[in-house]
Enzyme design. Structure first.
Site, PDB file in Angstrom:
ATOM      1  N   ARG A  13     106.368  76.888  83.615  1.00 28.77           N
ATOM      2  CA  ARG A  13     106.249  78.481  83.646  1.00 28.77           C
ATOM      3  C   ARG A  13     105.684  79.053  84.925  1.00 28.77           C
ATOM      4  O   ARG A  13     105.981  80.253  85.450  1.00 28.77           O
ATOM      5  CB  ARG A  13     105.596  78.968  82.465  1.00 28.77           C
ATOM      6  CG  ARG A  13     105.700  80.443  82.132  1.00 28.77           C
ATOM      7  CD  ARG A  13     104.702  80.559  81.017  1.00 28.77           C
ATOM      8  NE  ARG A  13     105.073  82.240  80.317  1.00 28.77           N
ATOM      9  CZ  ARG A  13     104.063  82.696  79.440  1.00 28.77           C
ATOM     10  NH1 ARG A  13     102.787  81.866  79.179  1.00 28.77           N
ATOM     11  NH2 ARG A  13     104.265  83.685  78.956  1.00 28.77           N
ATOM     12  N   SER A  63     106.793  88.131  81.048  1.00 26.90           N
ATOM     13  CA  SER A  63     107.034  86.823  80.575  1.00 26.90           C
ATOM     14  C   SER A  63     106.717  86.793  79.150  1.00 26.90           C
ATOM     15  O   SER A  63     105.525  87.026  78.916  1.00 26.90           O
ATOM     16  CB  SER A  63     106.501  85.810  81.304  1.00 26.90           C
ATOM     17  OG  SER A  63     106.807  84.635  80.836  1.00 26.90           O
ATOM     18  N   SER A  64     107.872  86.808  78.252  1.00 27.96           N
ATOM     19  CA  SER A  64     107.389  86.843  76.674  1.00 27.96           C
ATOM     20  C   SER A  64     106.473  85.896  76.323  1.00 27.96           C
ATOM     21  O   SER A  64     106.234  84.659  77.061  1.00 27.96           O
ATOM     22  CB  SER A  64     108.735  86.880  76.108  1.00 27.96           C
ATOM     23  OG  SER A  64     109.695  87.851  76.491  1.00 27.96           O
ATOM     24  N   GLN A  65     105.884  86.015  75.050  1.00 26.12           N
ATOM     25  CA  GLN A  65     105.276  84.976  74.447  1.00 26.12           C
ATOM     26  C   GLN A  65     106.005  83.692  74.174  1.00 26.12           C
ATOM     27  O   GLN A  65     107.174  83.902  73.521  1.00 26.12           O
ATOM     28  CB  GLN A  65     104.637  85.534  72.987  1.00 26.12           C
ATOM     29  CG  GLN A  65     103.536  84.801  72.586  1.00 26.12           C
ATOM     30  CD  GLN A  65     103.104  85.309  71.265  1.00 26.12           C
ATOM     31  OE1 GLN A  65     103.162  86.508  70.990  1.00 26.12           O
ATOM     32  NE2 GLN A  65     102.469  84.595  70.486  1.00 26.12           N
TER      33      GLN A  65
END
Ligand SMILES: C[S@@+](CC[C@H](N)C(=O)[O-])C[C@H]1O[C@@H](n2cnc3c(N)ncnc32)[C@H](O)[C@@H]1O
Length: 337
Positions: A13, A63-65
């Site tokens: 990530r 950046s989504s969960q």
């Protein structure tokens, strides 16, 4: 390890989120980058990471969960040969997970923001991925690479844009945030799809369309009426049903110095606005009386309903959300996104 868990373990990530913003105690946004000691843990935490702010300090990309990304990816139920379209490229992290699992040639990802697409393309290349990326309003889809067996939106929608349905293959699966939930619909015939919401609560950044802002001044000029529904219910048990009954609504709250709720405001893109005070007074303006809808919902839902009790049915002419089954309470979504 499931296919998606393996993808999360393999795709770093931090490559896609070299910098993000966190709010400090005063609510101001502070950047965090790789040189910050808190960065390594924060970038791998199970939280959404805000990566872009507008001139008012409102987040415009994140950046989504990861746990919500995983729930959405799992619910796609992919097979390795599926062609997929993603709406909302953002950092490119989700696109990278899709490429890892399905291969570059099967992945197309679009975003309305040119700068984000350019940066995502660079990070994807660094990570060894090369999907089709395009600068596009998600509602248009990307017909050139269709038909798609899977469509995933990581941008919040009010309705499933009609062009997307036209770009699906038979039996395609569409997973998309709709209001404060995520719907999983299967295409049953050309122009037709149906499916339930996932149990997972979620709220994604709304697709940027440019509707009206709140009209609090005009609302405050209206004569008050009295409500028996506590304003706090809009922020809790009625939040998801309200997002289905009033697609695209936004709410805010006002609190006293003691932190206790004083009032809530809500508005929809057509300019309708309501203010409900904890004293029980309500003021409303605009084409729709939004709080009347909240009162109707309060009669149907004594407690917060489970999201997976809601069903979306799409036909060539309408999109309707039903509670429990097709004989239950229902709400027609707007024809245009
Ligand atoms: C939650 S972020 C996407 C996260 C992304 N999938 C990732 O892995 O980082 C939502 C994105 O939707 C994009 N967006 C907003 N309005 C859009 C629109 N009308 N069409 C396509 N993308 C849009 C934003 O620019 C933002 O990047």
């Amino acid at each position: 390890m499931s296919g998606w868990a393996e993808a999360f373990a393999s795709v770093p990530r931090h490559l896609f989120v070299p910098r993000f913003y966190r709010q400090d105690g005063t609510g101001a946004w502070q950047p965090l980058t790789g040189t910050d000691p808190a960065y390594p843990e924060a970038v791998y935490s199970n939280t959404a990471l805000t990566t872009q702010l507008d001139e008012h300090g409102v987040p415009t990309s994140s950046s989504s969960q990861p746990s919500i990304m995983l729930a959405m990816l799992e619910s796609l139920d992919v097979s390795e040969s599926n062609r997929i379209l993603e709406l909302g490229t953002g950092t490119g992290y989700n696109a990278a997970l899709l490429c890892h699992r399905l291969g570059d040639a099967n992945v197309t990802s679009i975003d309305i923001n040119p700068g984000l697409v350019e940066t995502a393309a660079r990070h994807l290349r660094q990570a060894g991925f090369n999907p089709t990326l395009a600068i596009r309003d998600g509602a248009e889809g990307y017909p050139d690479n269709g038909p798609y067996q899977r469509i995933i939106s990581t941008v919040g929608l009010h309705t499933i844009p009609r062009p997307l349905l036209q770009q699906t293959a038979p039996d395609a699966v569409i997973v998309a945030p709709l209001g404060y939930g995520i719907v999983r619909a299967t295409v049953t015939a050309p122009g037709h799809a149906t499916g339930r919401f996932l149990a997972t609560p979620a709220h994604f950044m709304a697709r940027r369309t440019g509707g009206a802002g709140p009209r609090f001044d005009a609302a405050l000029e209206q004569s008050p009426t009295v409500t028996g529904v506590p304003p706090a219910d809009l922020l809790s048990r009625l939040r998801f049903p309200a997002s289905v009954a009033l697609p695209g609504y936004t709410s805010c709250s006002w609190r006293g110095e003691d932190g206790e709720l004083d009032a809530v405001g809500l508005w929809t893109p057509d300019g309708s606005t309501a203010i409900a005070h904890t004293s029980g007074t309500v003021r409303q303006t605009g084409p729709r009386r939004l709080w009347d809808t909240i009162e109707d919902l309060a009669k149907i839902f004594g407690d917060e309903p489970e999201r997976d009790a809601f069903l979306l049915t799409i036909t060539p002419t309408t999109q309707t959300v039903f509670y429990e089954n097709e004989d239950g309470p229902n709400w027609v979504l707007p024809a245009m996104p």
